[in-house]
Design a protein around this motif. Structure first.
Motif, PDB file in Angstrom:
ATOM      1  N   PRO A   9     -13.000  13.622   3.111  1.00 19.23           N
ATOM      2  CA  PRO A   9     -13.552  14.962   3.319  1.00 19.23           C
ATOM      3  C   PRO A   9     -14.546  14.913   4.482  1.00 19.23           C
ATOM      4  N   ALA A  10     -14.549  15.974   5.289  1.00 20.10           N
ATOM      5  CA  ALA A  10     -15.416  16.002   6.469  1.00 20.10           C
ATOM      6  C   ALA A  10     -16.690  16.786   6.182  1.00 20.10           C
ATOM      7  N   VAL A  11     -17.807  16.244   6.642  1.00 22.33           N
ATOM      8  CA  VAL A  11     -19.053  17.012   6.666  1.00 22.33           C
ATOM      9  C   VAL A  11     -19.533  16.982   8.111  1.00 22.33           C
ATOM     10  N   ASP A  12     -19.357  18.098   8.805  1.00 23.06           N
ATOM     11  CA  ASP A  12     -19.802  18.219  10.200  1.00 23.06           C
ATOM     12  C   ASP A  12     -21.124  18.977  10.204  1.00 23.06           C
ATOM     13  N   VAL A  13     -22.123  18.429  10.891  1.00 28.48           N
ATOM     14  CA  VAL A  13     -23.470  19.003  10.808  1.00 28.48           C
ATOM     15  C   VAL A  13     -23.876  19.589  12.156  1.00 28.48           C
ATOM     16  N   ARG A  14     -24.254  20.869  12.118  1.00 25.90           N
ATOM     17  CA  ARG A  14     -24.801  21.512  13.316  1.00 25.90           C
ATOM     18  C   ARG A  14     -26.037  22.299  12.904  1.00 25.90           C
ATOM     19  N   ASP A  15     -27.115  22.145  13.663  1.00 28.98           N
ATOM     20  CA  ASP A  15     -28.375  22.825  13.329  1.00 28.98           C
ATOM     21  C   ASP A  15     -28.765  22.582  11.880  1.00 28.98           C
ATOM     22  N   GLY A  16     -28.510  21.388  11.388  1.00 31.68           N
ATOM     23  CA  GLY A  16     -28.918  21.028  10.030  1.00 31.68           C
ATOM     24  C   GLY A  16     -27.998  21.532   8.937  1.00 31.68           C
ATOM     25  N   GLN A  17     -26.947  22.269   9.283  1.00 30.10           N
ATOM     26  CA  GLN A  17     -26.049  22.858   8.290  1.00 30.10           C
ATOM     27  C   GLN A  17     -24.666  22.224   8.344  1.00 30.10           C
ATOM     28  N   ALA A  18     -23.993  22.174   7.206  1.00 24.87           N
ATOM     29  CA  ALA A  18     -22.583  21.770   7.193  1.00 24.87           C
ATOM     30  C   ALA A  18     -21.770  22.941   7.737  1.00 24.87           C
ATOM     31  N   VAL A  19     -20.929  22.666   8.720  1.00 23.40           N
ATOM     32  CA  VAL A  19     -20.152  23.753   9.343  1.00 23.40           C
ATOM     33  C   VAL A  19     -18.704  23.314   9.548  1.00 23.40           C
ATOM     34  N   ARG A  20     -17.852  24.292   9.767  1.00 26.76           N
ATOM     35  CA  ARG A  20     -16.509  24.025  10.284  1.00 26.76           C
ATOM     36  C   ARG A  20     -16.343  24.826  11.569  1.00 26.76           C
ATOM     37  N   LEU A  21     -15.640  24.204  12.528  1.00 29.07           N
ATOM     38  CA  LEU A  21     -15.339  24.870  13.798  1.00 29.07           C
ATOM     39  C   LEU A  21     -13.839  25.135  13.865  1.00 29.07           C
ATOM     40  N   VAL A  22     -13.450  25.977  14.806  1.00 35.29           N
ATOM     41  CA  VAL A  22     -12.027  26.178  15.093  1.00 35.29           C
ATOM     42  C   VAL A  22     -11.754  25.559  16.457  1.00 35.29           C
ATOM     43  N   HIS A  23     -10.761  24.679  16.525  1.00 35.32           N
ATOM     44  CA  HIS A  23     -10.432  23.918  17.749  1.00 35.32           C
ATOM     45  C   HIS A  23     -11.642  23.155  18.288  1.00 35.32           C
ATOM     46  N   GLY A  24     -12.651  22.895  17.443  1.00 37.22           N
ATOM     47  CA  GLY A  24     -13.839  22.185  17.900  1.00 37.22           C
ATOM     48  C   GLY A  24     -14.673  22.959  18.898  1.00 37.22           C
ATOM     49  N   GLU A  25     -14.492  24.282  18.943  1.00 32.54           N
ATOM     50  CA  GLU A  25     -15.229  25.050  19.959  1.00 32.54           C
ATOM     51  C   GLU A  25     -16.594  25.481  19.460  1.00 32.54           C
ATOM     52  N   SER A  26     -17.599  25.168  20.274  1.00 35.02           N
ATOM     53  CA  SER A  26     -18.952  25.593  19.959  1.00 35.02           C
ATOM     54  C   SER A  26     -18.977  27.117  19.869  1.00 35.02           C
ATOM     55  N   GLY A  27     -19.675  27.649  18.857  1.00 32.34           N
ATOM     56  CA  GLY A  27     -19.741  29.108  18.706  1.00 32.34           C
ATOM     57  C   GLY A  27     -18.774  29.641  17.658  1.00 32.34           C
ATOM     58  N   THR A  28     -17.872  28.779  17.160  1.00 32.59           N
ATOM     59  CA  THR A  28     -16.907  29.237  16.145  1.00 32.59           C
ATOM     60  C   THR A  28     -17.320  28.795  14.738  1.00 32.59           C
ATOM     61  N   GLU A  29     -18.592  28.388  14.598  1.00 31.10           N
ATOM     62  CA  GLU A  29     -19.035  27.810  13.330  1.00 31.10           C
ATOM     63  C   GLU A  29     -18.935  28.777  12.151  1.00 31.10           C
ATOM     64  N   THR A  30     -18.438  28.256  11.032  1.00 32.01           N
ATOM     65  CA  THR A  30     -18.661  28.887   9.730  1.00 32.01           C
ATOM     66  C   THR A  30     -19.563  27.923   8.981  1.00 32.01           C
ATOM     67  N   SER A  31     -20.644  28.453   8.383  1.00 28.59           N
ATOM     68  CA  SER A  31     -21.615  27.579   7.747  1.00 28.59           C
ATOM     69  C   SER A  31     -21.305  27.407   6.262  1.00 28.59           C
ATOM     70  N   TYR A  32     -21.487  26.171   5.783  1.00 31.58           N
ATOM     71  CA  TYR A  32     -21.260  25.869   4.365  1.00 31.58           C
ATOM     72  C   TYR A  32     -22.494  25.245   3.727  1.00 31.58           C
ATOM     73  N   GLY A  33     -23.655  25.552   4.299  1.00 29.90           N
ATOM     74  CA  GLY A  33     -24.901  25.184   3.628  1.00 29.90           C
ATOM     75  C   GLY A  33     -25.350  23.755   3.870  1.00 29.90           C
ATOM     76  N   ASP A  34     -26.068  23.252   2.883  1.00 23.05           N
ATOM     77  CA  ASP A  34     -26.750  21.971   3.013  1.00 23.05           C
ATOM     78  C   ASP A  34     -25.741  20.805   3.071  1.00 23.05           C
ATOM     79  N   PRO A  35     -25.816  19.962   4.112  1.00 20.94           N
ATOM     80  CA  PRO A  35     -24.820  18.883   4.231  1.00 20.94           C
ATOM     81  C   PRO A  35     -24.896  17.835   3.132  1.00 20.94           C
ATOM     82  N   LEU A  36     -26.104  17.578   2.616  1.00 21.85           N
ATOM     83  CA  LEU A  36     -26.212  16.595   1.533  1.00 21.85           C
ATOM     84  C   LEU A  36     -25.540  17.135   0.267  1.00 21.85           C
TER      85      LEU A  36
END
Ligand SMILES: O=C(O)c1ccccc1N[C@@H]1O[C@H](COP(=O)(O)O)[C@@H](O)[C@H]1O
Length: 249
Positions: A9-36
């Motif tokens: 399972p992937a936990v990608d962290v941006r600005d302290g939050q767990a996020v998913r991107l589309v095609h790895g493009e900055s600005g497409t983040e959906t946030s999924y809260g605390d990475p821990l």
């Protein structure tokens, strides 16, 4: 019995939050809260591995080094093996990454821009070093997937000759899209290297995992799952049961 496909399972962290991107493009983040919390949720669901990424470090927009170190340390202490990625490009970032207790690090940009350093650390750290081959077509991409970094197969041949232990192969066109993995790319990579390959990008349903599990005999060792888990396409428990059943079949 065929070995089980490892699931990461992937936990990608941006600005302290767990996020998913589309095609790895900055600005497409959906946030999924605390990475821990995300990491511990995968641990409770039975994860044996975690693919942990510092996206800010990969993009060059800062880093989440302390947060990432905490997630890696706590998760590793809970018995989960951690593959750590993003911004590991010099002795300092490598030492910090390895000190978290992660099982291995995954290098992207450095393998394209600092080949001599990468050859040196492969020689020093063996299978604690994996290289992420992040591709569009057959062109590698670095620096947050924003810059071309050479030909996939030439780079693979060089890394193989230097003793690289493992590759994490991402089809950027598939990443975060829930369109299914690029099986042809994985087949082509497995045909030219005898090193294990971790598949990344596109997993969307349990049948994708069955297809990847069928590739274990040719060298696919594992699969990173991101969006599908966060979007609830299936549970990690169901995914783990699927690969267990495929290995036993
Ligand atoms: O995982 C992503 O979605 C991602 C998106 C954009 C850039 C990088 C991404 N992921 C990981 O980052 C490393 C590369 O980091 P670096 O080039 O070594 O700094 C790559 O292997 C992916 O795991």
């Amino acid at each position: 019995m065929t070995p089980e496909l490892e699931l990461l399972p992937a936990v990608d962290v941006r600005d302290g939050q767990a996020v998913r991107l589309v095609h790895g493009e900055s600005g497409t983040e959906t946030s999924y809260g605390d990475p821990l919390e995300a990491a511990l949720a995968w641990q409770r669901a039975g994860a044996r591995w975690l693919h942990l990424v510092d996206l800010d470090a990969a993009f060059g927009t800062g880093d989440n080094r302390e947060r990432i170190a905490e997630v890696a340390r706590v998760t590793a202490e809970a018995g989960v093996q951690v593959e750590l990625s993003g911004g590991i490009r010099d002795d300092d970032s490598l030492a910090a990454a390895l000190a978290t207790g992660c099982t291995r690090v995954n290098l992207g940009t450095a393998a394209l821009e600092a080949p001599e350093w990468v050859a040196k650390i492969i020689a020093e750290h063996g299978d604690r070093i994996a290289v992420g081959l992040d591709v569009r077509g057959t062109t590698l991409r670095g620096r947050g997937w924003t810059r071309d970094g050479g030909d996939l197969y030439e780079t693979l041949a060089r890394l193989d000759s230097e003793g690289c232990a493992r590759y994490v192969v991402t089809d950027i066109a598939k990443d975060g899209t829930l369109q299914g993995p690029n099986l042809e790319l994985l087949r082509n990579v497995c045909a030219v290297t005898d090193r294990p390959v971790v598949a990344s990008g596109g997993v969307s349903r349990l049948d994708d995992l069955r297809a990847l599990a069928a590739m274990v005999p040719i060298g696919v060792e594992g699969a990173i799952i991101g969006k599908a888990l966060y979007a609830g396409a299936f549970t990690l428990e169901a995914a783990l049961e699927t690969v267990r059943a495929e290995a036993a079949a």
